[in-house]
Design a protein around this motif. Sequence first.
Motif, PDB file in Angstrom:
ATOM      1  N   GLU A 145       4.125  11.596   0.670  1.00 23.56           N
ATOM      2  CA  GLU A 145       3.155  10.581   1.099  1.00 23.56           C
ATOM      3  C   GLU A 145       2.914  10.672   2.445  1.00 23.56           C
ATOM      4  O   GLU A 145       1.544   9.993   2.736  1.00 23.56           O
TER       5      GLU A 145
ATOM      6  N   ASP B 299      -0.055   4.578   3.111  1.00 26.21           N
ATOM      7  CA  ASP B 299      -1.535   5.364   2.652  1.00 26.21           C
ATOM      8  C   ASP B 299      -2.524   5.230   3.855  1.00 26.21           C
ATOM      9  O   ASP B 299      -2.751   4.141   3.504  1.00 26.21           O
TER      10      ASP B 299
ATOM     11  N   THR C  63       0.944  -1.748   0.148  1.00 20.32           N
ATOM     12  CA  THR C  63       0.338  -0.072   0.034  1.00 20.32           C
ATOM     13  C   THR C  63       1.034   0.981   0.130  1.00 20.32           C
ATOM     14  O   THR C  63       0.561   1.744  -0.214  1.00 20.32           O
TER      15      THR C  63
ATOM     16  N   LYS D 272      -5.924   3.786   2.370  1.00 20.03           N
ATOM     17  CA  LYS D 272      -5.640   2.282   1.605  1.00 20.03           C
ATOM     18  C   LYS D 272      -5.470   1.563   3.008  1.00 20.03           C
ATOM     19  O   LYS D 272      -6.004   0.213   2.669  1.00 20.03           O
TER      20      LYS D 272
END
Length: 557
Positions: free
Chosen positions: A511, A220, A217, A223
């Motif tokens: 990120e 995240d 993933t 997610k």
Amino acid sequence: MTQGMQAMRGDAIETAGDRAGRNAGLGRRIWESTGAGLVRRGLLKGSARALTGVYGLYKVHPAVWRWTARNYHPQMEKLARLHAWMTCQFAYLDVPAYKEHLRHNDFQFKWFDLTSYPPTDKDGYVKKFTEEARCWEGHLDRVGTVVDESSGSSGTPFNWVRGKRELDTIHRNVAGFTTQVYPRRRLFVINAYSMGAWATGTNTGIAMAKIAMVKNTGPDLDKIVDTITHFGPTYNYLVTAYPPFLKDLRDKLDSVGFDWDSYKLYGMVGGEGMTEALRDYCEERFIRVLSGYGASDLTIGIGGESRLTVWLRDQIVRDEAFKEALLGEGESRIPMIFQYNPLETYLETNDKDELLCTLNSTTVLSPKLRYNIGDEAKLLTFPGLEALIAKRPDLESGFREAQSIDRMKLPILLLYGRADSTVSFMGANIYPQDVEYGLYEGNPRANEIEAFMLTLEETTDLDARPVVNIATREGVHLDDGSKAELGKACETGIVEHLMKVSRDFRQSVEEDPSSTQIAVRVHDFETGPFEGGQSKIKKVYIRKDQPADPAQAEAAS
């Protein structure tokens, strides 16, 4: 006449030192002579590959890896050291860059003496020679080779090549360790490491696929939450991530009302240090959180925490006398503690307590030979640890209980972290030079700054964040509003500079936007951490001391 005979007799006497020197010279001539070239190469190649093959047997299956870790004997370290010597000598013959490196450092051949080979490092070896020159026979395999990346103090990326066979070895080691310390049934790995050119993310995903179902993933949060709730509570979830991100995941799941009691979540973190306070916070929800140690320069999976090492770290936080017995008198820092396998990664320390690593495998595409990554550390054998515990009967039962869980008898690595004045955050190294640029480049208030000091500190919610402490110049008096304005200007400059020069920092911000939250504290002249003044010759840019509360102790990066 008598005196003459005594003189002649004295000339004929050969001391032990003379004999040793003559034998070393003879040995060197044998190894370096043209006539013996094929023989020496054949002998070294055959022996080194045989040892690599024997070592490889314990990686055939994770169960064999576990058996080896539980039955490791201290005598194996002698074999590992011999293999490290053979690897260095083999590289002297077949790695062009290493042969040149030894020539420049006045290498003198000595039988079975690993310390006769000068250490390598990034500045004196990696920067001087091409990737091809640092490979066996100067040949860089193309097919199956993967290039990892890390950034140096200048922001210039360093590239590290790893061949197909080498990567397979790394993946099997990581898989074996994982099955040793985490559940093996219905394991579902959520790989939350960054998935760019960094070694940790991509290799962790591949390694875990050997033993578990995996979803890469990246970091995240949404997610990850969607994935766990979609697949439901029938799996053992292992989240691999940087330590601050695991804390963020716990907070995120709490905020959405996650049913922790119905799920089993574990954490495996790396890339930077983790305090016991942060571990305790995460383990209020996660069943177990352990760290791994590795480096882009070398390999991932050099060492890993076990229930024993976590127990050991707890003791040195709580017990000053035991801490002094283990770490030495006057040591205030709390190291990360790992177990490691010398058969794979032979570790030493030099006279500055810097860690030297030799990768004991002929599968390594670009050999790592007594490589100094700049980490400060101490090493301890398992029997050495048992001897320390034997002097403390009150700790005996706790030691045996902790050891009985994972049962690994591997030696101990006590890691203090980088000795090169860096702070690591979310996988990005922050250097004093970068801070200095940010403070002074284009800052209209730079003239108000006398000095700065960089720290990595835990916030009130147990998140670790970089802190830049600034001292104003003598005679500069700022009210609270002016201090806030100066701090904001400095924060903006630092972040802008890091965004320009550090690929790792930019990736972190992409990120996780909170990576830009670098706190700046403005102190009056010679107050706060600057109390007592600073040397006019050499300033201190990294604060080495720790907070008084042991739970707030700074972990190694």
